[in-house]
Design an enzyme around this catalytic site. Structure first.
Site, PDB file in Angstrom:
ATOM      1  N   CYS A 209       1.086  -1.059   0.043  1.00 31.30           N
ATOM      2  CA  CYS A 209       0.288   0.124  -0.010  1.00 31.30           C
ATOM      3  C   CYS A 209       0.980   1.156  -0.164  1.00 31.30           C
ATOM      4  O   CYS A 209       1.748   1.158   0.021  1.00 31.30           O
ATOM      5  CB  CYS A 209      -1.140  -0.044   1.029  1.00 31.30           C
ATOM      6  SG  CYS A 209      -1.926  -1.053   1.700  1.00 31.30           S
TER       7      CYS A 209
ATOM      8  N   ARG B 186       2.808  -0.054  -6.480  1.00 33.49           N
ATOM      9  CA  ARG B 186       3.119  -0.025  -5.700  1.00 33.49           C
ATOM     10  C   ARG B 186       1.912  -1.266  -5.716  1.00 33.49           C
ATOM     11  O   ARG B 186       1.105  -1.804  -4.889  1.00 33.49           O
ATOM     12  CB  ARG B 186       3.144   0.670  -4.234  1.00 33.49           C
ATOM     13  CG  ARG B 186       4.476   1.257  -4.112  1.00 33.49           C
ATOM     14  CD  ARG B 186       3.595   2.761  -2.970  1.00 33.49           C
ATOM     15  NE  ARG B 186       4.620   1.892  -1.758  1.00 33.49           N
ATOM     16  CZ  ARG B 186       5.848   1.517  -0.868  1.00 33.49           C
ATOM     17  NH1 ARG B 186       6.340   1.652  -1.551  1.00 33.49           N
ATOM     18  NH2 ARG B 186       5.564   0.659   0.049  1.00 33.49           N
TER      19      ARG B 186
ATOM     20  N   TRP C  49      -4.237  -2.105  -1.132  1.00 29.63           N
ATOM     21  CA  TRP C  49      -4.267  -3.407  -0.975  1.00 29.63           C
ATOM     22  C   TRP C  49      -4.748  -4.506  -0.152  1.00 29.63           C
ATOM     23  O   TRP C  49      -3.624  -4.660   1.151  1.00 29.63           O
ATOM     24  CB  TRP C  49      -2.906  -3.567  -1.395  1.00 29.63           C
ATOM     25  CG  TRP C  49      -2.331  -5.101  -2.550  1.00 29.63           C
ATOM     26  CD1 TRP C  49      -2.479  -5.742  -3.768  1.00 29.63           C
ATOM     27  CD2 TRP C  49      -1.422  -7.000  -1.979  1.00 29.63           C
ATOM     28  NE1 TRP C  49      -2.373  -6.637  -4.145  1.00 29.63           N
ATOM     29  CE2 TRP C  49      -2.246  -6.973  -2.791  1.00 29.63           C
ATOM     30  CE3 TRP C  49      -1.125  -6.540  -0.688  1.00 29.63           C
ATOM     31  CZ2 TRP C  49      -1.315  -8.111  -2.702  1.00 29.63           C
ATOM     32  CZ3 TRP C  49      -0.480  -7.839  -0.786  1.00 29.63           C
ATOM     33  CH2 TRP C  49      -0.245  -8.752  -1.910  1.00 29.63           C
TER      34      TRP C  49
ATOM     35  N   ASN D 139       0.104   1.444   6.898  1.00 25.10           N
ATOM     36  CA  ASN D 139       0.975   0.176   5.734  1.00 25.10           C
ATOM     37  C   ASN D 139       1.045  -0.700   6.665  1.00 25.10           C
ATOM     38  O   ASN D 139       1.509  -0.530   8.209  1.00 25.10           O
ATOM     39  CB  ASN D 139       1.975   0.740   4.896  1.00 25.10           C
ATOM     40  CG  ASN D 139       1.486   1.586   3.576  1.00 25.10           C
ATOM     41  OD1 ASN D 139      -0.035   1.944   3.224  1.00 25.10           O
ATOM     42  ND2 ASN D 139       2.682   2.015   2.926  1.00 25.10           N
ATOM     43  N   GLY D 140       1.444  -1.914   6.381  1.00 25.61           N
ATOM     44  CA  GLY D 140       1.598  -3.278   7.387  1.00 25.61           C
ATOM     45  C   GLY D 140       0.220  -3.598   8.236  1.00 25.61           C
ATOM     46  O   GLY D 140      -0.490  -4.321   7.454  1.00 25.61           O
TER      47      GLY D 140
ATOM     48  N   GLU E 174      12.185 -17.059 -14.449  1.00 22.46           N
ATOM     49  CA  GLU E 174      11.855 -15.682 -14.425  1.00 22.46           C
ATOM     50  C   GLU E 174      10.511 -15.534 -15.348  1.00 22.46           C
ATOM     51  O   GLU E 174      10.457 -14.900 -15.654  1.00 22.46           O
ATOM     52  CB  GLU E 174      13.430 -14.643 -14.845  1.00 22.46           C
ATOM     53  CG  GLU E 174      13.025 -13.835 -14.720  1.00 22.46           C
ATOM     54  CD  GLU E 174      12.356 -12.596 -13.809  1.00 22.46           C
ATOM     55  OE1 GLU E 174      11.761 -11.356 -14.272  1.00 22.46           O
ATOM     56  OE2 GLU E 174      12.088 -13.834 -12.773  1.00 22.46           O
TER      57      GLU E 174
ATOM     58  N   LYS F 249       7.567 -13.496 -15.407  1.00 24.34           N
ATOM     59  CA  LYS F 249       6.628 -12.907 -15.888  1.00 24.34           C
ATOM     60  C   LYS F 249       5.248 -13.262 -16.619  1.00 24.34           C
ATOM     61  O   LYS F 249       4.241 -12.271 -16.647  1.00 24.34           O
ATOM     62  CB  LYS F 249       7.563 -12.912 -16.996  1.00 24.34           C
ATOM     63  CG  LYS F 249       9.366 -11.484 -16.552  1.00 24.34           C
ATOM     64  CD  LYS F 249       8.834 -10.315 -15.760  1.00 24.34           C
ATOM     65  CE  LYS F 249       9.254  -9.857 -14.790  1.00 24.34           C
ATOM     66  NZ  LYS F 249       9.177 -10.893 -13.198  1.00 24.34           N
TER      67      LYS F 249
ATOM     68  N   GLU G 142       2.849 -13.131 -14.581  1.00 19.59           N
ATOM     69  CA  GLU G 142       2.393 -12.009 -13.445  1.00 19.59           C
ATOM     70  C   GLU G 142       1.620 -11.257 -14.157  1.00 19.59           C
ATOM     71  O   GLU G 142       0.784 -10.228 -13.687  1.00 19.59           O
ATOM     72  CB  GLU G 142       3.701 -11.581 -13.544  1.00 19.59           C
ATOM     73  CG  GLU G 142       4.041 -12.261 -11.590  1.00 19.59           C
ATOM     74  CD  GLU G 142       5.442 -11.291 -11.956  1.00 19.59           C
ATOM     75  OE1 GLU G 142       6.709 -10.736 -10.270  1.00 19.59           O
ATOM     76  OE2 GLU G 142       6.625 -10.800 -12.963  1.00 19.59           O
TER      77      GLU G 142
ATOM     78  N   HIS H  89      10.697 -35.794 -16.678  1.00 18.77           N
ATOM     79  CA  HIS H  89      10.490 -36.390 -14.949  1.00 18.77           C
ATOM     80  C   HIS H  89       9.211 -35.753 -14.838  1.00 18.77           C
ATOM     81  O   HIS H  89       8.866 -35.356 -13.465  1.00 18.77           O
ATOM     82  CB  HIS H  89      11.367 -35.900 -13.970  1.00 18.77           C
ATOM     83  CG  HIS H  89      12.321 -37.144 -14.448  1.00 18.77           C
ATOM     84  ND1 HIS H  89      12.911 -38.034 -14.043  1.00 18.77           N
ATOM     85  CD2 HIS H  89      13.778 -36.545 -15.283  1.00 18.77           C
ATOM     86  CE1 HIS H  89      13.920 -37.990 -13.897  1.00 18.77           C
ATOM     87  NE2 HIS H  89      14.317 -37.697 -14.828  1.00 18.77           N
TER      88      HIS H  89
ATOM     89  N   LYS I  95       3.964  -4.259  -6.003  1.00 15.25           N
ATOM     90  CA  LYS I  95       5.689  -3.871  -6.049  1.00 15.25           C
ATOM     91  C   LYS I  95       6.624  -4.231  -5.105  1.00 15.25           C
ATOM     92  O   LYS I  95       7.863  -4.865  -5.453  1.00 15.25           O
ATOM     93  CB  LYS I  95       5.807  -2.119  -6.180  1.00 15.25           C
ATOM     94  CG  LYS I  95       7.250  -1.884  -7.151  1.00 15.25           C
ATOM     95  CD  LYS I  95       7.864  -3.307  -8.521  1.00 15.25           C
ATOM     96  CE  LYS I  95       9.171  -3.234  -8.720  1.00 15.25           C
ATOM     97  NZ  LYS I  95       9.229  -3.550  -9.952  1.00 15.25           N
TER      98      LYS I  95
END
Length: 606
Positions: free
Chosen positions: A2, A27, A74, A98-99, A480, A484, A487, A503, A601
């Site tokens: 947030c 964020r 968020w 925040n938190g 990665e 991406k 996301e 496998h 973020k």
């Protein structure tokens, strides 16, 4: 996570708050709101959804005042609704948070037993009610804030306004918060980006700082009211760097900034004349020659960078390397071995799990080297040494240039470790440094294939899933690339070591599944091609990314030809087309590229 913005000054706070929230959009958030005080009136505006809705609300119901706080939320406790949006209020108090308040259920029950009626499902709402009760008990505003905060457990940053008080209050414990010092106005914010249009003079708060801001003063105390001295520093963040023009999205801009920022990162870590690594002034008291083992600790994309670095460090320095996900590291109780160097990697320098891992490593007596992008961050301040990545602000939630600049920094660390152990001769060092210096030019060549990658994206945008295969340093790159795609396109994707395909993942391959194969020339090339043949035999749709010529590889639906690359260049170059592929598919599917759903973020809570 947030975003918090706050201001006290001589002009209407609302435009400053809204513009600040726009600069914090990266964020991640699902609701937004502001609270503004004009004399004895507390005005509140909150909405579910994006800031455009908040602006529409304010156009029809303006808020005017000289003191205010704003927030992008968020959702954690309670769904994204107007009732759960910040700021949260009592009779006289408005709070943005925040938190996480870990003991909020106990506090909430106690407050309800005393007659307080709650209007949200959040943990945050206990804070204004605790402050309100302290005010009702006759405490002054600052003491009321301190009493309330002393009852909270967890990690949090708070912005607070109180009706009838000509002050803005702020508190930091574990979650990032800073103060902006302007002429005749003062600010608070989660990071520097919303403040640089107004001031570059900033105070980076420490845990349990309680701040009282007035137009012409900043007072910092601890929870007991004792004055604390905090230096004013000058932020290097540029307002121009947070502008995405002429690109459509921040992510696109940041992908194409990579040639520049990789060059900037190299300048700070090597001697371009002598062709040697120069890390001494970044290491503090860390003695690389005394290192017997490495623990790399990170989250998400940064963890993938650590996986690449393991190959480099083990090959060049012959040191054992463990790579841990930060959220698992301290809970698995790793043995404390003498001579261990802990390397923590974080784009923001505020990642909660990585910061906790740093502190755990310090408690075990290990030196900690940080790889971060934000010099003013908590991790940068608490580590024994810091390698800065010089990526500039990264606004897009899906990390791109931060990843490749982390790889540059880790490559120089691998060289320095090998050199410190006497395993790297002058000639070999110069050759590897030359390779690093050529990477910005090589990645620029790769990015010139953007149109070809867009064509592939058009053909594959409706695929139900993707499989990414690599070996050696391209295995973490496959991870990665899959991350991406997940996301920002919301398509399921998996990254695998190519030798693992038989496998399990081979069961997924049919004529509908795109298989992206990373096959640079090298000792593993023939083995990767064999894996490609197996995927082709099952009908998989193949994208081959390789340095090989057409006659040397099997027929694939699409082929991207890469420039020749060595030890360090290969993973950095091969991730660029995967970034572009994810970007173009996301744009074609119409998703929110820069602010994908459910993601933040900087993850500043466990």
């Amino acid at each position: 996570m947030c975003g918090i913005i706050g201001v006290i000054g001589e002009r209407n706070a609302t435009p400053i708050l809204v513009e600040g929230l726009k600069r914090l959009e990266y964020r991640g958030y699902d609701s937004a709101g502001i609270a503004v005080i004009d004399g004895t009136h507390l005005q509140l505006a909150r909405v579910k959804g994006k800031l455009l809705r908040l602006e529409e609300h304010l156009a029809s119901a303006p808020c005017t005042g000289f003191i205010g706080i704003g927030h992008t939320r968020w959702a954690t406790h309670g769904p994204p609704t107007e009732e759960n949006a910040h700021p949260h209020t009592s009779d006289r108090v408005a709070v943005v948070h925040n938190g996480i308040i870990e003991n909020y259920q106990h506090l909430r029950q106690r407050l309800q037993d005393s007659g307080v009626v709650f209007r949200s499902a959040t943990d945050s709402e206990v804070v204004p009610h605790l402050i309100e009760q302290a005010l009702q008990a006759g405490l002054g505003a600052a003491d009321a804030v301190r009493r309330a905060v002393s009852q909270l457990e967890g990690a949090f940053a708070l912005g607070i306004v109180i009706r009838g008080e000509n002050s803005l209050f702020a508190v930091r414990r574990g979650s990032p918060l800073l103060v902006g010092v302007g002429d005749g106005e003062k600010f608070i914010a989660s990071d520097a980006s919303p403040l640089v249009p107004y001031t570059r003079r900033m105070i980076f708060l420490q845990d349990n700082d309680v701040v009282i801001l007035q137009r012409d003063s900043v007072t910092v105390t601890d929870l007991h009211g004792q004055l604390q001295q905090r230096a004013i520093k000058y932020s290097q963040v540029s307002a121009a760097l947070t502008d995405k023009w002429p690109y459509r999205h921040y992510m696109q801009k940041e992908i194409f900034e990579q040639p520049t920022v990789l060059g900037e990162t190299l300048k700070g870590l090597i001697d371009t004349v002598q062709r040697t690594v120069q890390l001494q002034h970044h290491l503090g008291q860390i003695d690389l020659g005394a290192v017997q083992a490495i623990n790399i600790v990170a989250c998400g994309t940064s963890w993938h960078a650590g996986l690449v670095a393991r190959y480099w460090i083990e090959q060049l320095a012959h040191l054992p390397v463990n790579v841990d996900i930060a959220s698992e590291y301290r809970y698995r109780e790793p043995p404390s071995l003498p001579g261990t160097l802990v390397v923590v990697i974080s784009q923001s320098g505020e990642t909660a799990d990585t910061l906790a891992a740093l502190r755990f490593a310090r408690q075990m007596g290990h030196p900690v080297l940080a790889v971060v992008n934000v010099p003013e961050s908590t991790i940068a301040r608490e580590a024994d040494g810091v390698l800065y990545t010089q990526a500039g602000p990264e606004i897009g939630v899906a990390s791109t240039k931060a990843f490749t600049t982390q790889l540059i920094a880790l490559a120089t660390l691998a060289l320095a470790l090998a050199k410190g152990r006497g395993r790297l001769g002058t000639r070999q060092e110069a050759e590897l440094v030359d390779e690093l210096l050529h990477i910005p030019t090589l990645i620029e060549q790769v990015l010139q294939q953007d149109d070809a990658i867009l064509g592939i994206a058009r053909r594959w945008m409706h695929a139900p899933g993707f499989l990414f295969l690599g070996r050696g340093t391209t295995f973490p790159v496959a991870l990665e690339g899959a991350l991406k795609l997940k996301e920002i396109t919301y398509i399921h994707a998996e990254g695998y070591a190519a030798g693992e395909m038989k496998h399990g993942p081979i069961a997924l391959i049919d004529e509908h599944l795109p298989v992206v194969v990373l096959a640079p020339r090298g000792t593993l090339f023939e083995k990767v091609i064999s894996n490609l043949e197996e995927a082709r035999a099952r009908g998989g749709r193949l994208l081959l990314i390789t340095t090989a010529s057409d006659g040397e590889v099997p027929v694939a639906e699409s082929v991207l030809t890469m420039p020749s690359s060595g030890l360090f260049a290969t993973p950095i170059l091969y991730v660029a087309p995967l970034q572009l592929l994810a970007y173009h598919i996301a744009v074609l599917k119409g998703t929110d590229v820069d602010q994908p759903r459910n993601l933040a973020k900087s993850v500043t809570v466990e």
